[in-house]
Design an enzyme around this catalytic site. Structure first.
Site, PDB file in Angstrom:
ATOM      1  N   GLU A   1      35.009   3.046   6.880  1.00 15.34           N
ATOM      2  CA  GLU A   1      36.348   3.994   6.259  1.00 15.34           C
ATOM      3  C   GLU A   1      37.564   3.047   6.495  1.00 15.34           C
ATOM      4  OE1 GLU A   1      34.919   8.582   8.138  1.00 15.34           O
ATOM      5  OE2 GLU A   1      36.243   6.874   9.163  1.00 15.34           O
TER       6      GLU A   1
ATOM      7  N   ASN B   1      25.986 -18.832  -3.537  1.00 12.31           N
ATOM      8  CA  ASN B   1      26.158 -20.041  -2.628  1.00 12.31           C
ATOM      9  C   ASN B   1      26.001 -21.332  -3.788  1.00 12.31           C
ATOM     10  OD1 ASN B   1      25.997 -19.215   0.074  1.00 12.31           O
ATOM     11  ND2 ASN B   1      24.003 -18.368  -0.389  1.00 12.31           N
TER      12      ASN B   1
ATOM     13  N   TYR C   1      16.631 -10.340   3.459  1.00 16.69           N
ATOM     14  CA  TYR C   1      17.266  -9.415   4.513  1.00 16.69           C
ATOM     15  C   TYR C   1      15.947  -8.507   4.985  1.00 16.69           C
ATOM     16  CZ  TYR C   1      21.771 -10.619   2.345  1.00 16.69           C
ATOM     17  OH  TYR C   1      22.806 -11.287   1.793  1.00 16.69           O
TER      18      TYR C   1
END
Length: 287
Positions: free
Chosen positions: A236, A135, A48
Site C-alpha cells: 500500500e 540486464n 523465480y
C-alpha cells in the site's frame, strides 16, 4: 495508475509488483494482495520458480485478463530458438493465460540471439504482446538493436536506484526507443538507503517515506518499476505515490547520490557469471 506507451503502442503500468525471491507457498497470496491494493502489472520469471503460483492468482483474482499486464523472463538454459519457444509454451501453461504481455531475455549470456528470434516469432503469432531484454548493458543493448532489427526491444529491465541511477544507460535506451524498467528500485536498502538523510529530508516535505520518494523519483524520470514486498502495508505504501510530485531541486539532490556502481554485481565480471550459474542450479535442485 499511470501508464507508459511502449515502442509498439502497447500500454504498460509504470508501477508493477515483482515476485523475485518470494517463496512459492507465499506467492499466490502476495499477488492477490497486490492486485487488491491496485497493482495491475505482475513481474515474474522462469528462474523465480513461481510462475504457476502467479498463474493461480491471475485465474482466481476476478480481474479481467485484459486489465492485467504480466511479465516473465526466459532463463539462460532455455536459450536457443527451439528451447525458447518451448519454454514460453510452458510459461503460458503455468501462468494460465493465452498470451503474455511482456517476455524478456533475462541475462546477456549464452545463445540469447536465437532466443530473441524465437520471441520475435512468438510476438508475430500474438502469443506475446511485447518483447525485451533484462540486464543488458548499453553495449549489449546497442548490439541487439543494431543487428537484430526485426523487432527492437520494448523494455530493458536493469538495476536502477539512487545509488546506481543509470542516467547514461537510459539515454542510450531512449535513442533506440527502449523503455528502462527498474529492478531493485530500493537497492534492497543497502548502504542505508531507507534512512538516507537526503531522502528522509525530501520525504518529510511531502509526508512521504524514503521508499516513496525513491519510487516517485523513478516515475518522474519515466522509468517503469518492478518492486517487491511480502507485506500488505508496504504494498500500500509503495502504491501511494501518485498524489505528490518532486520539484526540480529534489530531483537534483537525489541525482547527486548517484555513484554509477551496482549495489549487487557486475555482469561483466566472470566470477559473477559463474555465480549466476551456480545459484540457479542450486535453486533448481530444490524447486
Amino acid at each position: 495508475m499511470e501508464y507508459v506507451t511502449l515502442n509498439n503502442g502497447v500500454e504498460m503500468p509504470i508501477l508493477g509488483f515483482g515476485v523475485f525471491q518470494i517463496p512459492k507457498e507465499e506467492t499466490k497470496e502476495c499477488v492477490l494482495n497486490a492486485l487488491k491494493v491496485g497493482y495491475r502489472a505482475i513481474d515474474t520469471a522462469q528462474s523465480y520458480f513461481n510462475e504457476s503460483e502467479v498463474g493461480d492468482a491471475i485465474s482466481e483474482c476476478g480481474i479481467p485478463r485484459e486489465e492485467l499486464f504480466i511479465t516473465t523472463k526466459i532463463w539462460i538454459d532455455n536459450y536457443g530458438y527451439d528451447n525458447c519457444k518451448k519454454s514460453v509454451e510452458e510459461s503460458l501453461k503455468k501462468l494460465k493465460t493465452e498470451y503474455i504481455d511482456l517476455v524478456l531475455i533475462h541475462q546477456p549470456f549464452g545463445d540469447y540471439y536465437e532466443a530473441y528470434r524465437a520471441l520475435e516469432d512468438l510476438y508475430e503469432e500474438g502469443k506475446i504482446k511485447a518483447i525485451g531484454v533484462s540486464n543488458f548493458y548499453p553495449d549489449r543493448l546497442s548490439d541487439i538493436c543494431l543487428f537484430e532489427r526485426k523487432v527492437i526491444p520494448a523494455v530493458n529491465q536493469v538495476e536502477v536506484n539512487p545509488l546506481n541511477a543509470q542516467f547514461e544507460a537510459q539515454e542510450n535506451m531512449k535513442k533506440y526507443g527502449v523503455h528502462m524498467e527498474a529492478w531493485a528500485p530500493f537497492g534492497e536498502g543497502k548502504n542505508g538507503l531507507f534512512t538516507n538523510e537526503t531522502l528522509v529530508k525530501i520525504g518529510n516535505q511531502y509526508n512521504k517515506t524514503p521508499a516513496q520518494v525513491m519510487l516517485r523519483w523513478l516515475i518522474q524520470r519515466g522509468v517503469i518499476i518492478a518492486c517487491k514486498t511480502t507485506h500488505l502495508e508496504r504494498m500500500e505504501e509503495n502504491f501511494n505515490i501518485f498524489n505528490f510530485k518532486l520539484n526540480g531541486e529534489d530531483m537534483e539532490q537525489i541525482k547527486a547520490l548517484n555513484t554509477n556502481n551496482s549495489l549487487f554485481f557486475s555482469h561483466q565480471d566472470p566470477q559473477w557469471v559463474e555465480w549466476f550459474d551456480k545459484m540457479i542450479n542450486e535453486r533448481r535442485k530444490v524447486k
